[in-house]
Design an enzyme around this catalytic site. Structure first.
Site, PDB file in Angstrom:
ATOM      1  N   ASP A  38      72.892 115.877  22.495  1.00  0.00           N
ATOM      2  CA  ASP A  38      74.750 115.427  21.986  1.00  0.00           C
ATOM      3  C   ASP A  38      75.721 116.269  21.188  1.00  0.00           C
ATOM      4  O   ASP A  38      74.859 116.826  20.652  1.00  0.00           O
ATOM      5  CB  ASP A  38      73.589 114.473  20.724  1.00  0.00           C
ATOM      6  N   ASP A  64      78.735 118.954  24.447  1.00  0.00           N
ATOM      7  CA  ASP A  64      79.959 118.130  24.625  1.00  0.00           C
ATOM      8  C   ASP A  64      79.450 118.062  26.069  1.00  0.00           C
ATOM      9  O   ASP A  64      80.581 118.949  26.059  1.00  0.00           O
ATOM     10  CB  ASP A  64      80.952 118.777  23.234  1.00  0.00           C
ATOM     11  N   VAL A  65      80.154 116.897  26.396  1.00  0.00           N
ATOM     12  CA  VAL A  65      80.057 116.069  27.764  1.00  0.00           C
ATOM     13  C   VAL A  65      81.285 116.629  28.551  1.00  0.00           C
ATOM     14  O   VAL A  65      81.690 116.540  29.502  1.00  0.00           O
ATOM     15  CB  VAL A  65      78.950 115.137  27.872  1.00  0.00           C
ATOM     16  N   TYR A 158      88.097 101.050  29.110  1.00  0.00           N
ATOM     17  CA  TYR A 158      87.472 100.850  29.447  1.00  0.00           C
ATOM     18  C   TYR A 158      86.263 100.722  30.676  1.00  0.00           C
ATOM     19  O   TYR A 158      85.746 101.433  31.180  1.00  0.00           O
ATOM     20  CB  TYR A 158      85.879 100.303  27.850  1.00  0.00           C
ATOM     21  N   LYS A 162      83.592 103.152  33.606  1.00  0.00           N
ATOM     22  CA  LYS A 162      82.671 102.585  34.049  1.00  0.00           C
ATOM     23  C   LYS A 162      83.252 102.497  35.573  1.00  0.00           C
ATOM     24  O   LYS A 162      82.044 102.172  36.359  1.00  0.00           O
ATOM     25  CB  LYS A 162      82.001 101.899  33.362  1.00  0.00           C
ATOM     26  N   THR A 193      73.854  99.075  19.944  1.00  0.00           N
ATOM     27  CA  THR A 193      73.604 100.323  18.986  1.00  0.00           C
ATOM     28  C   THR A 193      74.849 100.877  18.127  1.00  0.00           C
ATOM     29  O   THR A 193      75.467  99.889  17.920  1.00  0.00           O
ATOM     30  CB  THR A 193      73.588 101.454  20.360  1.00  0.00           C
TER      31      THR A 193
HETATM   32  N1  LIG Z   1      75.842  99.297  23.669  1.00  0.00           N
HETATM   33  C1  LIG Z   1      76.485  98.889  24.932  1.00  0.00           C
HETATM   34  O1  LIG Z   1      76.973  97.334  24.507  1.00  0.00           O
HETATM   35  C2  LIG Z   1      77.194  99.056  25.518  1.00  0.00           C
HETATM   36  C3  LIG Z   1      77.229  98.570  27.079  1.00  0.00           C
HETATM   37  C4  LIG Z   1      76.795  98.796  28.020  1.00  0.00           C
HETATM   38  C5  LIG Z   1      77.409 100.463  28.643  1.00  0.00           C
HETATM   39  N2  LIG Z   1      76.787 101.444  27.396  1.00  0.00           N
HETATM   40  C6  LIG Z   1      76.795 102.555  27.798  1.00  0.00           C
HETATM   41  O2  LIG Z   1      75.780 102.775  26.981  1.00  0.00           O
HETATM   42  C7  LIG Z   1      75.779 104.537  26.810  1.00  0.00           C
HETATM   43  C8  LIG Z   1      75.203 104.942  25.471  1.00  0.00           C
HETATM   44  O3  LIG Z   1      75.634 104.322  24.316  1.00  0.00           O
HETATM   45  P1  LIG Z   1      74.905 103.922  23.332  1.00  0.00           P
HETATM   46  O4  LIG Z   1      75.399 102.047  23.511  1.00  0.00           O
HETATM   47  O5  LIG Z   1      73.655 103.851  23.007  1.00  0.00           O
HETATM   48  O6  LIG Z   1      76.415 103.977  22.358  1.00  0.00           O
HETATM   49  P2  LIG Z   1      75.732 105.597  21.062  1.00  0.00           P
HETATM   50  O7  LIG Z   1      76.914 105.042  20.650  1.00  0.00           O
HETATM   51  O8  LIG Z   1      74.424 104.795  20.149  1.00  0.00           O
HETATM   52  O9  LIG Z   1      75.472 106.188  21.004  1.00  0.00           O
HETATM   53  C9  LIG Z   1      76.302 107.130  22.243  1.00  0.00           C
HETATM   54  C10 LIG Z   1      75.781 108.462  21.651  1.00  0.00           C
HETATM   55  O10 LIG Z   1      76.751 109.656  22.593  1.00  0.00           O
HETATM   56  C11 LIG Z   1      77.161 110.783  21.583  1.00  0.00           C
HETATM   57  N3  LIG Z   1      77.905 110.838  22.379  1.00  0.00           N
HETATM   58  C12 LIG Z   1      79.486 110.438  21.894  1.00  0.00           C
HETATM   59  N4  LIG Z   1      80.387 111.359  22.507  1.00  0.00           N
HETATM   60  C13 LIG Z   1      79.304 112.838  22.286  1.00  0.00           C
HETATM   61  C14 LIG Z   1      80.555 113.649  23.833  1.00  0.00           C
HETATM   62  N5  LIG Z   1      81.280 114.299  23.829  1.00  0.00           N
HETATM   63  N6  LIG Z   1      79.289 114.274  24.217  1.00  0.00           N
HETATM   64  C15 LIG Z   1      77.672 114.245  24.431  1.00  0.00           C
HETATM   65  N7  LIG Z   1      77.079 114.084  23.292  1.00  0.00           N
HETATM   66  C16 LIG Z   1      78.749 112.726  22.610  1.00  0.00           C
HETATM   67  C17 LIG Z   1      76.981 109.925  20.112  1.00  0.00           C
HETATM   68  O11 LIG Z   1      77.478 111.355  19.252  1.00  0.00           O
HETATM   69  C18 LIG Z   1      76.092 109.825  20.594  1.00  0.00           C
HETATM   70  O12 LIG Z   1      74.702 110.199  20.191  1.00  0.00           O
HETATM   71  C19 LIG Z   1      77.214 104.881  27.157  1.00  0.00           C
HETATM   72  O13 LIG Z   1      77.484 105.499  27.874  1.00  0.00           O
HETATM   73  C20 LIG Z   1      77.604 103.462  26.982  1.00  0.00           C
HETATM   74  O14 LIG Z   1      79.107 103.219  27.751  1.00  0.00           O
HETATM   75  C21 LIG Z   1      76.758 100.902  26.428  1.00  0.00           C
END
Ligand SMILES: NC(=O)c1ccc[n+]([C@@H]2O[C@H](COP(=O)([O-])OP(=O)(O)OC[C@H]3O[C@@H](n4cnc5c(N)ncnc54)[C@H](O)[C@@H]3O)[C@@H](O)[C@H]2O)c1
Length: 258
Positions: A38, A64-65, A158, A162, A193
């Site tokens: 992360d 950092d991705v 966004y 995706k 989240t």
């Molecule tokens: N929460 C929702 O409603 C939702 C819906 C559809 C898809 N998603 C997808 O689910 C995935 C996970 O999101 P989540 O809901 O767990 O959110 P979250 O914010 O709880 O977790 C995301 C994590 O990614 C990390 N992160 C951010 N930028 C980064 C980077 N450049 N390099 C490495 N790590 C990084 C953050 O520090 C965090 O720990 C994401 O791809 C998001 O697009 C989320």
């Protein structure tokens, strides 16, 4: 312990929160050795500590991705700590700022969003495929895309990132099938989240309102999304590739006429 990922070595990005945290714990329960990656190192140190406290194996790395070398280093950490890589879970992702509309998205935000959500996934796939090649073939990639990559839902900027990811899953699956590498995504709908400022986590009203948009009548728990990712990462899905699997309470199925 025997489990669906017994002895498999997994790198999970975005493992400090939400889906990445849930997947790290669930995969470890199923016997995986987890490299929790992360951008926020302290968060993944906690993830790894939680896994180890439960008797599992895990290391934490800052990653950092948006930086390909940083993702390579996360994969190198897997090889150094556990000898190989079996599963790459490209989960890290971000969204636009709450309330920021399509027309109000500044170029800088657009760049960052694409760098994380699209570039980050591409880096993860490149790093993993490089390592899988060194290991002589096979391997598995899972991605957290979104229901917004399948249907119109939420912010258009966004959604465009995706959509790029769900397309990547199909096209790259064909390109790497000959190496025996599988690639699939999970496509969750709304989850409570820290994503998007944690609106669904913080407000019961927002959660109930959003839940009502899902045919099953509730939002998606991060562990439910992680469970679908576990299936795709496991040998249960050994002949599945190029699939974008909705985890959306029926949202992508369409709308009932009433
Ligand atoms: N929460 C929702 O409603 C939702 C819906 C559809 C898809 N998603 C997808 O689910 C995935 C996970 O999101 P989540 O809901 O767990 O959110 P979250 O914010 O709880 O977790 C995301 C994590 O990614 C990390 N992160 C951010 N930028 C980064 C980077 N450049 N390099 C490495 N790590 C990084 C953050 O520090 C965090 O720990 C994401 O791809 C998001 O697009 C989320």
């Amino acid at each position: 312990m025997n489990g669906l990922l017994h002895e498999k070595v997994v790198v999970i990005t975005g493992a400090g929160s939400g889906v990445g945290l849930a997947a790290s714990l669930l995969f470890a329960e199923h016997g995986a050795k987890v490299v929790a990656a992360d951008i926020d190192l302290s968060s993944v140190e906690q993830t790894a500590a939680q896994i180890r406290a439960a008797g599992g194996e895990s290391v934490a790395v800052r990653c950092d991705v948006t930086d390909g070398q940083s993702v390579d280093a996360a994969v190198a950490a897997a090889v150094e700590s556990f000898g190989r890589l079996d599963v790459m879970y490209n989960n890290a992702g971000i969204t636009t700022k709450p309330g920021q509309g399509f027309m109000e998205t500044p170029d800088k935000d657009l760049e960052v969003l694409n760098a994380v959500n699209v570039g980050g996934v591409i880096h993860g796939c490149q790093s993993a495929i490089r390592q899988f090649d060194l290991q002589g073939g096979g391997g598995c990639i899972v991605i957290t895309a979104s229901v917004a990559g399948l249907i119109g839902f939420g912010g258009a900027v966004y959604g465009s990132t995706k959509g790029a990811v769900t397309s990547l899953v199909r096209t790259l699956a064909l390109e790497i099938a000959g190496k025996g590498i599988r690639i699939n995504s999970v496509c969750p709908a709304a989850m409570p989240t820290n994503f998007g400022g944690g609106v669904l986590k913080g407000s019961d009203a927002a959660r109930q309102h959003t839940a009502s948009m899902h045919p099953l009548g509730r939002v998606i728990e991060p562990r439910e999304c992680a469970s679908a990712a576990l299936f795709l990462a496991s040998d249960l899905a050994s002949n599945i590739t190029g699939v974008n699997l909705p985890v959306d309470g029926g949202m992508a199925a369409g709308k009932q006429l009433r």
